[in-house]
Design an enzyme around this catalytic site. Structure first.
Site, PDB file in Angstrom:
ATOM      1  CE  LYS A  40      -3.219  -2.551   2.898  1.00 40.39           C
ATOM      2  NZ  LYS A  40      -3.598  -2.791   4.287  1.00 40.39           N
ATOM      3  CG  ASP A  96      15.675  -1.417   3.929  1.00 41.74           C
ATOM      4  OD1 ASP A  96      16.788  -0.899   4.053  1.00 41.74           O
ATOM      5  OD2 ASP A  96      15.105  -2.007   4.865  1.00 41.74           O
ATOM      6  CE  LYS A 124      15.322   3.249   5.549  1.00 39.47           C
ATOM      7  NZ  LYS A 124      14.770   2.347   6.600  1.00 39.47           N
ATOM      8  CG  ASP A 152       3.046   0.530   7.367  1.00 39.33           C
ATOM      9  OD1 ASP A 152       4.117   0.356   6.753  1.00 39.33           O
ATOM     10  OD2 ASP A 152       2.431  -0.385   7.933  1.00 39.33           O
ATOM     11  NE  ARG A 158      -0.120   1.644   4.673  1.00 37.30           N
ATOM     12  CZ  ARG A 158       0.917   0.833   4.466  1.00 37.30           C
ATOM     13  NH1 ARG A 158       1.988   1.280   3.861  1.00 37.30           N
ATOM     14  NH2 ARG A 158       0.875  -0.421   4.868  1.00 37.30           N
TER      15      ARG A 158
HETATM   16  P1  5GP Z   1      13.415  -4.321   0.966  1.00 35.26           P
HETATM   17  O1  5GP Z   1      12.924  -5.623   0.425  1.00 35.26           O
HETATM   18  O2  5GP Z   1      14.010  -3.401  -0.058  1.00 35.26           O
HETATM   19  O3  5GP Z   1      14.359  -4.541   2.131  1.00 35.26           O
HETATM   20  O4  5GP Z   1      12.213  -3.649   1.679  1.00 35.26           O
HETATM   21  C1  5GP Z   1      11.264  -2.881   1.107  1.00 35.26           C
HETATM   22  C2  5GP Z   1      10.099  -2.745   2.065  1.00 35.26           C
HETATM   23  O5  5GP Z   1      10.523  -2.643   3.435  1.00 35.26           O
HETATM   24  C3  5GP Z   1       9.362  -1.447   1.796  1.00 35.26           C
HETATM   25  O6  5GP Z   1       8.424  -1.596   0.741  1.00 35.26           O
HETATM   26  C4  5GP Z   1       8.747  -1.169   3.144  1.00 35.26           C
HETATM   27  O7  5GP Z   1       7.536  -1.894   3.288  1.00 35.26           O
HETATM   28  C5  5GP Z   1       9.730  -1.724   4.148  1.00 35.26           C
HETATM   29  N1  5GP Z   1      10.608  -0.650   4.696  1.00 35.26           N
HETATM   30  C6  5GP Z   1      11.940  -0.523   4.511  1.00 35.26           C
HETATM   31  N2  5GP Z   1      12.416   0.562   5.153  1.00 35.26           N
HETATM   32  C7  5GP Z   1      11.341   1.149   5.748  1.00 35.26           C
HETATM   33  C8  5GP Z   1      11.194   2.346   6.543  1.00 35.26           C
HETATM   34  O8  5GP Z   1      12.119   3.115   6.847  1.00 35.26           O
HETATM   35  N3  5GP Z   1       9.919   2.637   6.970  1.00 35.26           N
HETATM   36  C9  5GP Z   1       8.860   1.826   6.681  1.00 35.26           C
HETATM   37  N4  5GP Z   1       7.663   2.214   7.155  1.00 35.26           N
HETATM   38  N5  5GP Z   1       8.970   0.705   5.924  1.00 35.26           N
HETATM   39  C10 5GP Z   1      10.207   0.370   5.461  1.00 35.26           C
END
Ligand code: 5GP
Length: 192
Positions: A40, A96, A124, A152, A158
């Protein structure tokens, strides 16, 4: 220590999103892209980004379920649009570790789009585990936990217009309700 701090205000987000929209408009001239928003978290970003794009742009969404430490992903609600032969731009809130996006790209490639690009509001990059190509990035941040503009905490916040960093996770977990009131009171009103 301050529990929360505003890291990007609403006007700065609006300007950056508009400039990403201008770049996408120029890059995709004559190609009718499909924006594929990841539910979302991408909803506010996609809504604003799409309004900086030509009227013909198509919009669809899909929802992912993530499980396991290794970031395995499956599609829990699929998009209704066939992307075979289409120019697809995945719209993400934040990248991330890159695990989610790299799995998603693998899944979408099996549908044989004409091209596949990604627009993320936040990158990130210092936390990356797997490399992913990001053609459009709004803001590069460190490893703080962010809230607002789609991001969120247990399904909440959000709808905040700006981006906030949680500086003291323990204090925030103790009293998220009162903090949310502070955040809403402190947010820069749109147009001010
Ligand atoms: P990845 O697979 O790249 O590690 O993670 C992506 C997902 O992690 C994002 O779509 C989100 O849901 C969550 N996420 C990563 N960092 C953050 C953050 O700083 N805040 C929030 N609310 N969600 C995060």
């Amino acid at each position: 220590m301050k529990t929360l701090t505003e890291v990007v205000d609403a006007d700065t987000i609006a300007r950056r999103v508009a400039s990403l929209g201008a770049a996408i408009t120029a890059d995709y001239e004559g190609r009718d892209p499909v924006l594929l928003g990841i539910l979302k978290g991408a909803v506010p970003f996609l809504a604003d980004l799409s309004r900086s794009l030509p009227a013909e742009v198509e919009i669809d969404f899909l929802s992912l379920t993530r499980f396991g430490e290794e970031g395995r992903v499956s599609i829990s609600v699929d998009s209704a649009t066939s992307i075979t032969g289409r120019h697809v731009i995945v719209v993400e809130d934040i990248v991330d570790t890159g695990l989610t996006l790299s799995y998603l790209h693998g899944l979408l490639e099996t549908r044989e789009p004409a091209s596949l690009a990604t627009a993320t509001l936040i990158d990130k990059s210092t936390r990356r585990i797997v490399g992913v190509d990001l053609q459009y990035r709004g803001f590069e941040v460190g490893d703080e936990f962010l809230l607002g503009y789609g991001l969120d905490w247990n399904g909440r916040y959000r709808n905040l217009r700006s981006l906030w960093a949680v500086m003291d996770l323990a204090a925030f977990q103790d009293d998220p309700e009162s903090l949310s009131r502070q955040v809403f009171a402190a947010e820069t009103p749109i147009g001010s």
